[in-house]
Design an enzyme around this catalytic site. Structure first.
Site, short mmCIF file in Angstrom:
data_model
loop_
_atom_site.label_atom_id
_atom_site.label_comp_id
_atom_site.label_asym_id
_atom_site.label_seq_id
_atom_site.Cartn_x
_atom_site.Cartn_y
_atom_site.Cartn_z
N CYS A 2 0.81 -1.21 0.00
CA CYS A 2 0.00 0.00 0.00
C CYS A 2 0.85 1.27 0.00
CB CYS A 2 -0.91 0.01 1.22
SG CYS A 2 -1.93 -1.45 1.39
N ARG A 27 4.63 -1.16 -6.39
CA ARG A 27 4.51 -1.93 -5.15
C ARG A 27 3.36 -2.93 -5.20
NH1 ARG A 27 6.56 0.15 -0.10
NH2 ARG A 27 8.09 1.78 -0.44
N TRP A 81 -3.63 -2.59 -1.16
CA TRP A 81 -3.49 -4.03 -1.42
C TRP A 81 -4.37 -4.72 -0.39
CZ3 TRP A 81 -1.37 -8.41 1.13
CH2 TRP A 81 -1.11 -9.50 0.30
N ASN A 116 -1.92 2.27 5.99
CA ASN A 116 -1.17 1.07 5.64
C ASN A 116 -1.00 0.23 6.89
OD1 ASN A 116 -0.85 2.12 3.10
ND2 ASN A 116 1.33 2.58 3.31
N GLY A 117 -1.00 -1.08 6.75
CA GLY A 117 -0.78 -1.95 7.90
C GLY A 117 -2.03 -2.72 8.26
N GLU A 502 14.63 -20.78 -5.74
CA GLU A 502 14.35 -19.46 -6.29
C GLU A 502 13.76 -19.57 -7.70
OE1 GLU A 502 14.29 -15.26 -7.06
OE2 GLU A 502 14.02 -16.55 -5.33
N LYS A 506 10.08 -18.09 -8.87
CA LYS A 506 9.87 -17.17 -9.99
C LYS A 506 8.79 -17.69 -10.93
CE LYS A 506 12.34 -13.91 -8.85
NZ LYS A 506 11.78 -14.25 -7.54
N GLU A 509 5.37 -17.25 -9.26
CA GLU A 509 4.96 -15.86 -9.09
C GLU A 509 4.31 -15.27 -10.33
OE1 GLU A 509 7.69 -13.33 -6.13
OE2 GLU A 509 8.84 -14.35 -7.67
N HIS A 525 12.60 -40.07 -2.15
CA HIS A 525 11.90 -40.07 -0.86
C HIS A 525 10.49 -39.48 -0.97
CE1 HIS A 525 15.45 -41.46 1.21
NE2 HIS A 525 16.16 -40.51 0.60
N LYS A 624 4.91 -5.66 -4.12
CA LYS A 624 6.36 -5.55 -4.18
C LYS A 624 6.99 -5.45 -2.80
CE LYS A 624 10.37 -5.19 -6.08
NZ LYS A 624 10.95 -6.40 -6.66
#
Length: 629
Positions: A2, A27, A81, A116-117, A502, A506, A509, A525, A624
């Site tokens: 946000c 963001r 957000w 925000n928060g 990683e 990606k 995402e 396994h 972001k």
């Protein structure tokens, strides 16, 4: 995530507010809005609170503001957000409040607020306010704050906000104004960033200095618990005890030009190709391995890191997401090169579990933004347990993380717009490798010959990365195979297991393909049960001491009809064949190999996303800078 922008000025500040939101779009957000105290050409609305809200992009908000002729010199704006309540106009900020039982005229709003928060006790506060007659029009925790401010308002907004924050539990950055007090905005922060911008006869609030780029470069970073009274060309700050306090004004050049797309199709592609430059900038001026590289901006006289490195006997790394995987990679370096026991923790887990503190531990946080809520909270938790030695690897020198850690290494990746982190990751690895060498040298575990060899390899990294980027046409061919798939498996061993993690992240995402990563030795396994011709298997296969073991793991996949996509070094003797696709890396790069092998995985995710037609830079449900838990 946000974003907040606020202003008090004699001019129409709506264009500044909306432009600030546009600079924070990277963001991530689901909705946006702006509220002002009207003094525009429409006399009918002069003095009233007016707002526009949208679940579309900021450009649509600007069109709505223009059409409705919304103008004024006092206002706030926000990108949201969604956390509490779906992404819908009625949940979008700014929120208005009016007194219980207010008549129709008053229902236009008296208090306007953005936030925000997350407020953890919002249900309790909502019930109290409803009992007083307040009516809620959203599902947000934010509207609770607006009504609470209104309920405590007695002619002085500053006093009302100070009384309000005493009742809030959780994290917040808020900006609020009242129609009864023109040319005044109150801000407060605890757990979420908020800055003050000082202009010529006008004053601003924002969650990020970039929002004010081109407006002012005179920035005050508010500290935890601060409440600020912003008026025309002046301001007052009180600390968490509500005692008057002075905060330093800093000159911050937040150039918005760094966010220009240029000739690239998406920001993610641009940032992948910026990695040679970003690594070169991050390592610029490093001519010797010295602890002073990590003194950071908090120790301008130097010598702080030297003392800390001599004292510590272990390392604890705290991070989230992509930064966590860079920390996992660093664990291999720290234990094999520096011989220092290292633990890597997901920040959101560490802060809520019982752990055994060691005052001789170096607590290392890793974050691109320096404002990641969980990582900041984990840092403070570690400090509260009696671990004072803290160091951050961070891309923003003015961030809360840098201010709160005693030591720092500032990466120089530049602004990263794409939600899926790329150049921030590789520059973090560069900083962490330097930290490994500095600790090894302090402990007497790095010879002069080894130091010279590592420095030479680091200087060659930009050229090596350029050679890897030249593999893009081959990776595009792979992406065409991946685009119709819905599942993928990534394998790595040793130092490259975190790189496989990683790579899977990606792909998840930005393509929305379900992808998992495993240490290749774990195949038998359990995960081997998933392998079919419809699940591509990506293997990171550098020619290191584990290559023969990895080859055996690859045979296990082929024997079950799996299709392999292997990133192999030139001398690894893995050749293409039926069900086996190989891309050869330009050279084997030893300990620094993870920085090179991750780049093809970034490109694979990017080109697969392009082939599937997803929103590469703004993937669904993601943000972001994650500034809430």
């Amino acid at each position: 995530m946000c974003g907040i922008v606020g202003a008090v000025s004699t001019r129409n500040i709506v264009p500044i507010l909306v432009q600030g939101l546009q600079r924070l779009e990277y963001r991530g957000y689901d909705s946006c809005g702006v509220a002002i105290q009207a003094n525009g050409p429409d006399a009918q609305h002069t003095g009233a609170l007016r707002r526009a809200r949208s679940t579309s992009r900021v450009a649509e908000l600007m069109a709505q503001v223009t059409e409705d002729k919304i103008e004024g010199g006092t206002g706030i704006a926000h990108t949201r957000w969604a956390t509490h309540g779906a992404p819908a106009v009625h949940n979008a900020h700014p929120h208005f409040s009016h007194g219980p039982g207010a008549d129709a005229a008053e229902r236009a709003g008296r208090i306007a607020l953005v936030h925000n928060g997350i407020i953890e006790n919002h249900d309790e506060l909502r019930a109290q306010l409803q009992a007083k007659g307040y009516v809620f029009s959203s599902q947000t925790d934010t509207e609770v704050i607006a009504h609470l401010v209104d309920s405590l308002y007695n002619g002085d907004l500053f006093e009302a906000v100070k009384a309000t924050v005493l009742q809030l539990r959780g994290g917040y950055a808020i900006a609020v104004f009242c129609k009864d007090e023109p040319h005044r905005v109150i801000g407060a922060r605890a757990g979420s960033p908020l800055i003050l911008g000082v202009g010529q006869g006008e004053t601003f609030l924002a969650s990020d200095a970039m929002a004010l780029a081109g407006v002012t470069d005179q920035i005050v970073y508010l500290e935890e618990g601060d409440v600020v009274d912003v008026q025309m060309g002046k301001y007052w700050i009180v600390d968490k005890a509500h005692k008057p306090v002075t905060r330093m004004v800093k000159t911050v050049h937040a150039h918005s030009g760094a966010a220009e797309l240029g000739p690239y199709r998406h920001y993610m592609q641009k940032e992948i190709f910026e990695q040679p430059r970003a690594i070169g900038d991050t390592l610029e001026g490093v001519t010797a391995i010295v602890s002073g590289l990590f003194d950071g901006p908090n120790n301008p006289e130097g010598g702080a890191a030297d003392k800390v490195f001599a004292e510590i006997d272990s390392v604890l790394i705290l991070a989230c997401g992509t930064s966590y995987y860079s920390g996992c990679t660093a664990k291999y370096w720290l234990e094999s090169i520096a011989k220092i026991p290292t633990q890597v923790e997901i920040a959101s887990e560490y802060r809520y579990r019982d752990s055994v503190p060691n005052p001789k531990t170096l607590v290392v946080t890793i974050t691109q933004s320096g404002e990641t809520a969980d990582t900041l909270a984990a840092l403070r938790h570690a400090q509260s347990l009696g671990m004072p030695h803290t160091l951050t690897v961070c891309n923003v020198s003015t961030s809360a993380m840098v201010r709160e850690c005693s030591l720092a290494y500032i990466t120089r990746a530049g602004v990263e717009i794409g939600v899926a982190s790329t150049k921030a990751f590789t520059t973090q690895l560069g900083g962490l490798f330097l930290l490994t060498l500095a600790l090894a040298k302090t402990k007497g575990r790095l010879t002069a010959e080894e130091e010279a060899g590592h420095l030479k390899a680091m200087r060659h990294l930009p050229a090596a990365l350029q050679a890897v980027l030249a593999l893009e046409p081959q990776i595009i061919a792979w992406a065409e195979d991946f685009a119709p798939k819905e599942n993928a498996l990534f394998l790595g061993r040793g130092l490259h297991y975190p790189i496989a993690l990683e790579g899977a992240l990606k792909l998840k995402e930005i393509t929305y393909i379900h992808a998992e990563a495993y240490a290749a030795g774990e195949l038998k396994h359990g995960p081997l049960a998933l392998v079919t011709s419809e699940m591509p298997v990506v293997a990171v296969a550098p020619n290191d001491t584990l290559i023969e073991k990895l080859k055996s793991n690859l045979q296990e996949v082929r024997a079950r009809g799996g299709v392999l996509y292997v990133l192999a070094d030139a001398d690894s003797h893995i050749t293409s064949g039926e069900g086996l696709h190989v891309i050869r890396m330009p050279e084997h790069y030893g300990a620094l190999s993870p920085l090179l092998h991750v780049v093809p995985l970034q490109l694979l995710a990017y080109h697969t996303a392009c082939a599937r037609g997803t929103d590469v830079d703004k993937p669904r449900n993601l943000a972001k800078s994650v500034t809430v838990e």
